[in-house]
Design a protein around this motif. Structure first.
Motif, PDB file in Angstrom:
ATOM      1  N   ASN A 189       0.829  -1.187   0.000  1.00 47.63           N
ATOM      2  CA  ASN A 189       0.000   0.000   0.000  1.00 47.63           C
ATOM      3  C   ASN A 189       0.873   1.250   0.000  1.00 47.63           C
ATOM      4  N   ARG A 190       0.294   2.398   0.229  1.00 47.65           N
ATOM      5  CA  ARG A 190       1.019   3.648   0.058  1.00 47.65           C
ATOM      6  C   ARG A 190       2.157   3.844   1.051  1.00 47.65           C
ATOM      7  N   SER A 191       2.145   3.117   2.157  1.00 45.12           N
ATOM      8  CA  SER A 191       3.246   3.280   3.108  1.00 45.12           C
ATOM      9  C   SER A 191       4.520   2.619   2.592  1.00 45.12           C
ATOM     10  N   LYS A 193       6.246   0.259   3.586  1.00 45.11           N
ATOM     11  CA  LYS A 193       7.240  -0.165   4.567  1.00 45.11           C
ATOM     12  C   LYS A 193       7.349  -1.679   4.512  1.00 45.11           C
ATOM     13  N   VAL A 194       8.573  -2.185   4.444  1.00 46.09           N
ATOM     14  CA  VAL A 194       8.808  -3.619   4.329  1.00 46.09           C
ATOM     15  C   VAL A 194       9.933  -4.004   5.286  1.00 46.09           C
ATOM     16  N   VAL A 195       9.716  -5.059   6.063  1.00 45.76           N
ATOM     17  CA  VAL A 195      10.761  -5.568   6.948  1.00 45.76           C
ATOM     18  C   VAL A 195      10.882  -7.068   6.768  1.00 45.76           C
ATOM     19  N   GLN A 196      12.083  -7.588   6.985  1.00 45.98           N
ATOM     20  CA  GLN A 196      12.301  -9.024   6.965  1.00 45.98           C
ATOM     21  C   GLN A 196      11.642  -9.649   8.188  1.00 45.98           C
ATOM     22  N   LYS A 197      11.489 -10.978   8.161  1.00 44.63           N
ATOM     23  CA  LYS A 197      10.805 -11.634   9.271  1.00 44.63           C
ATOM     24  C   LYS A 197      11.582 -11.545  10.579  1.00 44.63           C
ATOM     25  N   ASP A 198      12.886 -11.228  10.515  1.00 44.21           N
ATOM     26  CA  ASP A 198      13.649 -11.034  11.743  1.00 44.21           C
ATOM     27  C   ASP A 198      13.588  -9.596  12.240  1.00 44.21           C
ATOM     28  N   GLY A 199      12.794  -8.739  11.539  1.00 37.83           N
ATOM     29  CA  GLY A 199      12.635  -7.359  11.948  1.00 37.83           C
ATOM     30  C   GLY A 199      13.533  -6.369  11.253  1.00 37.83           C
ATOM     31  N   THR A 200      14.455  -6.836  10.424  1.00 37.10           N
ATOM     32  CA  THR A 200      15.365  -5.938   9.720  1.00 37.10           C
ATOM     33  C   THR A 200      14.605  -5.104   8.698  1.00 37.10           C
ATOM     34  N   LEU A 201      14.773  -3.780   8.745  1.00 35.61           N
ATOM     35  CA  LEU A 201      14.082  -2.884   7.833  1.00 35.61           C
ATOM     36  C   LEU A 201      14.673  -2.985   6.424  1.00 35.61           C
ATOM     37  N   VAL A 202      13.792  -3.190   5.429  1.00 39.27           N
ATOM     38  CA  VAL A 202      14.213  -3.218   4.028  1.00 39.27           C
ATOM     39  C   VAL A 202      13.986  -1.850   3.391  1.00 39.27           C
ATOM     40  N   ARG A 203      12.814  -1.276   3.607  1.00 39.60           N
ATOM     41  CA  ARG A 203      12.512   0.048   3.071  1.00 39.60           C
ATOM     42  C   ARG A 203      11.363   0.665   3.866  1.00 39.60           C
ATOM     43  N   ASP A 204      11.404   1.976   4.008  1.00 37.60           N
ATOM     44  CA  ASP A 204      10.322   2.707   4.658  1.00 37.60           C
ATOM     45  C   ASP A 204      10.093   3.982   3.857  1.00 37.60           C
ATOM     46  N   THR A 208       3.632   3.280  -3.067  1.00 35.90           N
ATOM     47  CA  THR A 208       3.191   1.904  -3.205  1.00 35.90           C
ATOM     48  C   THR A 208       3.981   1.228  -4.326  1.00 35.90           C
ATOM     49  N   GLY A 209       3.897  -0.084  -4.418  1.00 33.34           N
ATOM     50  CA  GLY A 209       4.656  -0.746  -5.462  1.00 33.34           C
ATOM     51  C   GLY A 209       4.476  -2.245  -5.462  1.00 33.34           C
ATOM     52  N   VAL A 210       5.249  -2.902  -6.332  1.00 31.84           N
ATOM     53  CA  VAL A 210       5.239  -4.351  -6.495  1.00 31.84           C
ATOM     54  C   VAL A 210       6.545  -4.898  -5.945  1.00 31.84           C
ATOM     55  N   TRP A 211       6.427  -5.882  -5.072  1.00 33.26           N
ATOM     56  CA  TRP A 211       7.574  -6.474  -4.401  1.00 33.26           C
ATOM     57  C   TRP A 211       7.563  -7.993  -4.592  1.00 33.26           C
ATOM     58  N   SER A 212       8.653  -8.640  -4.256  1.00 34.51           N
ATOM     59  CA  SER A 212       8.686 -10.101  -4.289  1.00 34.51           C
ATOM     60  C   SER A 212       9.719 -10.620  -3.299  1.00 34.51           C
ATOM     61  N   SER A 213       9.586 -11.905  -2.994  1.00 35.70           N
ATOM     62  CA  SER A 213      10.565 -12.589  -2.158  1.00 35.70           C
ATOM     63  C   SER A 213      10.535 -14.069  -2.489  1.00 35.70           C
ATOM     64  N   LYS A 214      11.471 -14.799  -1.964  1.00 34.75           N
ATOM     65  CA  LYS A 214      11.395 -16.244  -2.018  1.00 34.75           C
ATOM     66  C   LYS A 214      10.299 -16.707  -1.051  1.00 34.75           C
ATOM     67  N   PRO A 215       9.782 -17.927  -1.210  1.00 26.75           N
ATOM     68  CA  PRO A 215       8.697 -18.398  -0.337  1.00 26.75           C
ATOM     69  C   PRO A 215       9.037 -18.417   1.151  1.00 26.75           C
ATOM     70  N   ASP A 216      10.319 -18.395   1.498  1.00 22.89           N
ATOM     71  CA  ASP A 216      10.682 -18.352   2.908  1.00 22.89           C
ATOM     72  C   ASP A 216      10.839 -16.931   3.418  1.00 22.89           C
ATOM     73  N   LEU A 225       7.886   1.082  -8.004  1.00 18.76           N
ATOM     74  CA  LEU A 225       7.395   1.998  -6.977  1.00 18.76           C
ATOM     75  C   LEU A 225       6.775   3.187  -7.679  1.00 18.76           C
ATOM     76  N   GLY A 226       5.584   3.593  -7.252  1.00 18.57           N
ATOM     77  CA  GLY A 226       4.896   4.664  -7.960  1.00 18.57           C
ATOM     78  C   GLY A 226       4.045   5.507  -7.046  1.00 18.57           C
ATOM     79  N   GLY A 227       3.260   6.383  -7.651  1.00 18.00           N
ATOM     80  CA  GLY A 227       2.459   7.323  -6.903  1.00 18.00           C
ATOM     81  C   GLY A 227       1.018   6.900  -6.699  1.00 18.00           C
ATOM     82  N   MET A 228       0.645   5.731  -7.204  1.00 16.96           N
ATOM     83  CA  MET A 228      -0.731   5.279  -7.009  1.00 16.96           C
ATOM     84  C   MET A 228      -0.960   4.918  -5.545  1.00 16.96           C
ATOM     85  N   ALA A 229      -2.227   4.937  -5.132  1.00 10.07           N
ATOM     86  CA  ALA A 229      -2.532   4.743  -3.714  1.00 10.07           C
ATOM     87  C   ALA A 229      -2.713   3.285  -3.348  1.00 10.07           C
TER      88      ALA A 229
END
Length: 240
Positions: A189-191, A193-204, A208-216, A225-229
């Motif tokens: 969403n527009r915030s 903010k993304v953190v790893q499962k151990d709490g490490t900050l990835v981005r704040d 909004t935007g499209v993200w991905s990760s491995k299944p773990d 990353l764009g200006g849409m809400a």
């Protein structure tokens, strides 16, 4: 188009249509309200397709988003039908994920089980390797039924940080499986903010935007990353 308590996404969403067709060739499956079950909407479909109400209340009341697993079961976020703000959502956790099953093979779901209760706002779903991955604030969850009773008894937050939600559906959506590289994609969403499962900050940030990760939950990447809400869905070509 999605309006509670009816859901009519299959007529437009390619990912949903392909999942439904894979389950029942030549039949398009829709989850609907009780009224739509007796008086389905008129929809222009290509030759060979038929609109079928696969489930209606009381099996599912306020369907949101979900997916079909490798056994033909339909996992569906089901809202409580309440207009709650963030504080009330987090206090009540009234929403849930259902698993619908067709026990007699007639193409209509006839059994509904609460797969995961006490959810914030389950907005999406992806079945992969025996687990259901669901976007539900504050993140992406791995929900697993370890004993075969159709109830998730193991919950793991693999990506977190999605804690900005107002209760109106503008939050994290997904995840969606890339068919070629096995990565899970989601829309933040527009915030953003993304953190790893151990709490490490990835981005704040505030885009909004499209993200991905491995299944773990490892190797988190952003792709757009764009200006849409409120980006909602990711679809893939056959080439990924």
């Amino acid at each position: 188009v999605m309006r509670q308590p009816a859901m009519a996404r299959l007529v437009r969403a390619g990912g949903w249509a392909k999942l439904a067709l894979g389950l029942s060739a030549g039949v398009m499956i829709a989850v609907a309200s009780a009224r739509a079950a007796t008086n389905p909407p008129k929809v222009d479909l290509p030759d060979g397709l038929e609109l079928v109400v696969a489930a209606a209340p009381p099996l599912v009341n306020y369907p949101i988003m979900g997916c079909i697993d490798d056994r033909g079961r339909l996992f569906m976020g089901d809202a409580a039908g309440l207009n709650l703000d963030r504080k009330e959502l987090e206090a009540q956790l009234a929403n849930r994920v259902l698993v619908l099953e067709d026990t007699d093979g007639d193409g209509r779901y006839d059994r509904s089980t609460v797969f995961a209760d006490k959810m914030n706002f389950p907005h999406g779903g992806c079945w992969l390797d025996g687990s259901l991955y669901v976007a539900d604030p504050p993140g992406i969850w791995n929900l697993t039924d370890t004993n075969g009773d159709s109830v998730a008894d193991r919950r793991e937050l693999i990506v977190g940080g999605f804690d900005e939600t107002t209760g109106n559906g503008t939050q994290v959506h997904g995840p969606f499986l890339n068919p070629t590289n096995g990565r899970l994609f989601w829309c933040g969403n527009r915030s953003a903010k993304v953190v790893q499962k151990d709490g490490t900050l990835v981005r704040d940030g505030r885009a909004t935007g499209v993200w991905s990760s491995k299944p773990d939950g490892s190797e988190i990447e952003w792709h757009s990353l764009g200006g849409m809400a409120n980006a909602v869905e990711v679809d893939f070509t056959a080439e990924g």
